[in-house]
Scaffold this motif. Structure first.
Motif, PDB file in Angstrom:
ATOM      1  N   ALA A   3       0.865  -1.180   0.000  1.00 49.17           N
ATOM      2  CA  ALA A   3       0.000   0.000   0.000  1.00 49.17           C
ATOM      3  C   ALA A   3       0.904   1.233   0.000  1.00 49.17           C
ATOM      4  CB  ALA A   3      -0.904  -0.003   1.223  1.00 49.17           C
ATOM      5  N   THR A   4       0.492   2.266  -0.710  1.00 51.09           N
ATOM      6  CA  THR A   4       1.306   3.480  -0.822  1.00 51.09           C
ATOM      7  C   THR A   4       0.636   4.642  -0.103  1.00 51.09           C
ATOM      8  OG1 THR A   4       2.109   2.741  -2.989  1.00 51.09           O
ATOM      9  CG2 THR A   4       2.424   5.061  -2.428  1.00 51.09           C
ATOM     10  N   VAL A   5       1.405   5.362   0.689  1.00 53.91           N
ATOM     11  CA  VAL A   5       0.879   6.522   1.409  1.00 53.91           C
ATOM     12  C   VAL A   5       0.628   7.653   0.417  1.00 53.91           C
ATOM     13  CG1 VAL A   5       1.317   8.214   3.223  1.00 53.91           C
ATOM     14  CG2 VAL A   5       2.149   5.876   3.499  1.00 53.91           C
ATOM     15  N   VAL A   6      -0.617   8.139   0.368  1.00 53.28           N
ATOM     16  CA  VAL A   6      -0.951   9.240  -0.542  1.00 53.28           C
ATOM     17  C   VAL A   6      -1.132  10.558   0.195  1.00 53.28           C
ATOM     18  CG1 VAL A   6      -1.934   7.754  -2.313  1.00 53.28           C
ATOM     19  CG2 VAL A   6      -3.409   8.643  -0.516  1.00 53.28           C
ATOM     20  N   SER A   7      -1.346  10.507   1.519  1.00 53.91           N
ATOM     21  CA  SER A   7      -1.394  11.753   2.289  1.00 53.91           C
ATOM     22  C   SER A   7      -1.162  11.461   3.768  1.00 53.91           C
ATOM     23  CB  SER A   7      -2.730  12.485   2.104  1.00 53.91           C
ATOM     24  OG  SER A   7      -3.786  11.803   2.738  1.00 53.91           O
ATOM     25  N   ARG A   8      -0.649  12.474   4.453  1.00 55.62           N
ATOM     26  CA  ARG A   8      -0.464  12.416   5.903  1.00 55.62           C
ATOM     27  C   ARG A   8      -0.895  13.745   6.494  1.00 55.62           C
ATOM     28  NH1 ARG A   8       4.666  10.681   9.796  1.00 55.62           N
ATOM     29  NH2 ARG A   8       3.876  11.742  11.655  1.00 55.62           N
TER      30      ARG A   8
ATOM     31  N   MET B 230      -3.335  12.993  16.996  1.00 56.82           N
ATOM     32  CA  MET B 230      -3.058  11.792  16.217  1.00 56.82           C
ATOM     33  C   MET B 230      -2.638  12.184  14.811  1.00 56.82           C
ATOM     34  SD  MET B 230      -6.980  10.472  15.575  1.00 56.82           S
ATOM     35  CE  MET B 230      -7.393  10.732  17.303  1.00 56.82           C
ATOM     36  N   ALA B 231      -2.338  11.187  13.992  1.00 58.10           N
ATOM     37  CA  ALA B 231      -2.014  11.428  12.587  1.00 58.10           C
ATOM     38  C   ALA B 231      -2.975  10.605  11.728  1.00 58.10           C
ATOM     39  CB  ALA B 231      -0.576  11.047  12.283  1.00 58.10           C
ATOM     40  N   ARG B 232      -3.416  11.202  10.622  1.00 61.65           N
ATOM     41  CA  ARG B 232      -4.316  10.517   9.695  1.00 61.65           C
ATOM     42  C   ARG B 232      -3.566  10.232   8.405  1.00 61.65           C
ATOM     43  NH1 ARG B 232      -7.878  11.868   5.452  1.00 61.65           N
ATOM     44  NH2 ARG B 232      -9.777  10.568   5.394  1.00 61.65           N
ATOM     45  N   PHE B 233      -3.536   8.967   8.043  1.00 63.14           N
ATOM     46  CA  PHE B 233      -2.886   8.548   6.812  1.00 63.14           C
ATOM     47  C   PHE B 233      -3.926   8.032   5.828  1.00 63.14           C
ATOM     48  CE2 PHE B 233       0.422   8.128  10.000  1.00 63.14           C
ATOM     49  CZ  PHE B 233       1.571   8.583   9.359  1.00 63.14           C
ATOM     50  N   VAL B 234      -3.777   8.396   4.571  1.00 63.08           N
ATOM     51  CA  VAL B 234      -4.569   7.798   3.500  1.00 63.08           C
ATOM     52  C   VAL B 234      -3.610   6.980   2.647  1.00 63.08           C
ATOM     53  CG1 VAL B 234      -5.999   8.201   1.463  1.00 63.08           C
ATOM     54  CG2 VAL B 234      -6.252   9.673   3.478  1.00 63.08           C
ATOM     55  N   LEU B 235      -3.993   5.722   2.401  1.00 63.54           N
ATOM     56  CA  LEU B 235      -3.145   4.821   1.628  1.00 63.54           C
ATOM     57  C   LEU B 235      -3.925   4.276   0.440  1.00 63.54           C
ATOM     58  CD1 LEU B 235      -2.640   4.013   4.961  1.00 63.54           C
ATOM     59  CD2 LEU B 235      -0.581   3.174   3.821  1.00 63.54           C
ATOM     60  N   ARG B 236      -3.199   3.958  -0.620  1.00 60.20           N
ATOM     61  CA  ARG B 236      -3.808   3.388  -1.825  1.00 60.20           C
ATOM     62  C   ARG B 236      -3.299   1.960  -2.009  1.00 60.20           C
ATOM     63  NH1 ARG B 236      -3.546   7.531  -6.085  1.00 60.20           N
ATOM     64  NH2 ARG B 236      -5.342   8.250  -4.853  1.00 60.20           N
ATOM     65  N   VAL B 237      -4.224   1.056  -2.290  1.00 63.75           N
ATOM     66  CA  VAL B 237      -3.865  -0.349  -2.475  1.00 63.75           C
ATOM     67  C   VAL B 237      -4.115  -0.757  -3.925  1.00 63.75           C
ATOM     68  CG1 VAL B 237      -4.329  -0.996  -0.098  1.00 63.75           C
ATOM     69  CG2 VAL B 237      -6.175  -1.101  -1.766  1.00 63.75           C
TER      70      VAL B 237
END
Length: 202
Positions: free
Chosen positions: A112-117, A123-130
């Motif tokens: 999965a690739t991190v597309v935003s942080r 806390m921290a919010r990560f969006v990932l693409r699979v």
């Protein structure tokens, strides 16, 4: 078998190609007691179940060695590891241990690739693409393992999903240094895998 609760952050000390590059011998430094690591034991290294082939001590620190075959090098981030790469570690589950996360096999499904942080106050919010073939297994409020860390999926949109990481997890895992573009070994929830298979079989 693992639970996705990281117990140490290790450091890759060396990577040595074997078998004409089809196999890599990785030497990993850790804080585990050497006496408790048996050759043949399983340790999840950033979510990848690997077999210990040697152990030792160097500069007062324990190390263990594992071999990564061509398939592992191709399908996971292990192929990109080099000296000083930081990785999440978890020892194999023992009968009677607390199940603090969810059942994790250490068999990675892809990257999965991190597309935003977004770093929020608490806390921290990560969006990932699979990869598209994996997105159907990911559900809101479901479980997923990223680099060996058991997480709850927050939101899902097409091939993207988000997770929220609390300060403790940011501190004790590699998520603290995670940036846009970084790859994460992803293992989908076993229950989701079997549910999808049952639907396919009608």
């Amino acid at each position: 078998m693992f639970t996705g609760i990281v117990t140490d952050m290790g450091t890759v000390l060396s990577v040595r190609p074997l078998a004409q590059g089809q196999l890599h011998r990785l030497k990993i430094g850790c804080s585990y007691d050497r006496a408790t690591i048996a050759e043949g034991a399983s340790i999840a290294c950033s979510g990848v179940c690997m077999t210990v082939v040697d152990t030792g001590e160097e500069d007062g620190r324990t190390w263990f060695a594992v071999d990564a075959a061509a398939e592992t090098l191709r399908l996971t981030t292990v192929g990109n590891w080099k000296r000083d790469t930081r990785i999440n570690l978890e020892r194999a589950l023992k009968i009677g241990d607390e199940l603090g996360g969810h059942i994790v096999s250490g068999h990675v499904d892809g990257i999965a690739t991190v597309v935003s942080r977004d770093d929020l106050p608490d806390m921290a919010r990560f969006v990932l693409r699979v990869p598209p073939l994996l997105s159907r297994f990911i559900a809101q409020k479901g479980s997923v393992a990223l680099d060996g860390v058991s997480l709850t999926v927050n939101e899902v949109r097409d091939d993207d999903f988000s997770v929220l990481i609390i300060p403790h997890t940011l501190h004790v895992t590699t998520f603290g240094k995670l940036a846009v573009g970084d790859g994460q070994n992803i293992e989908i929830d076993t229950m989701a895998r079997y549910a999808a298979r049952l639907v396919e079989r009608g």
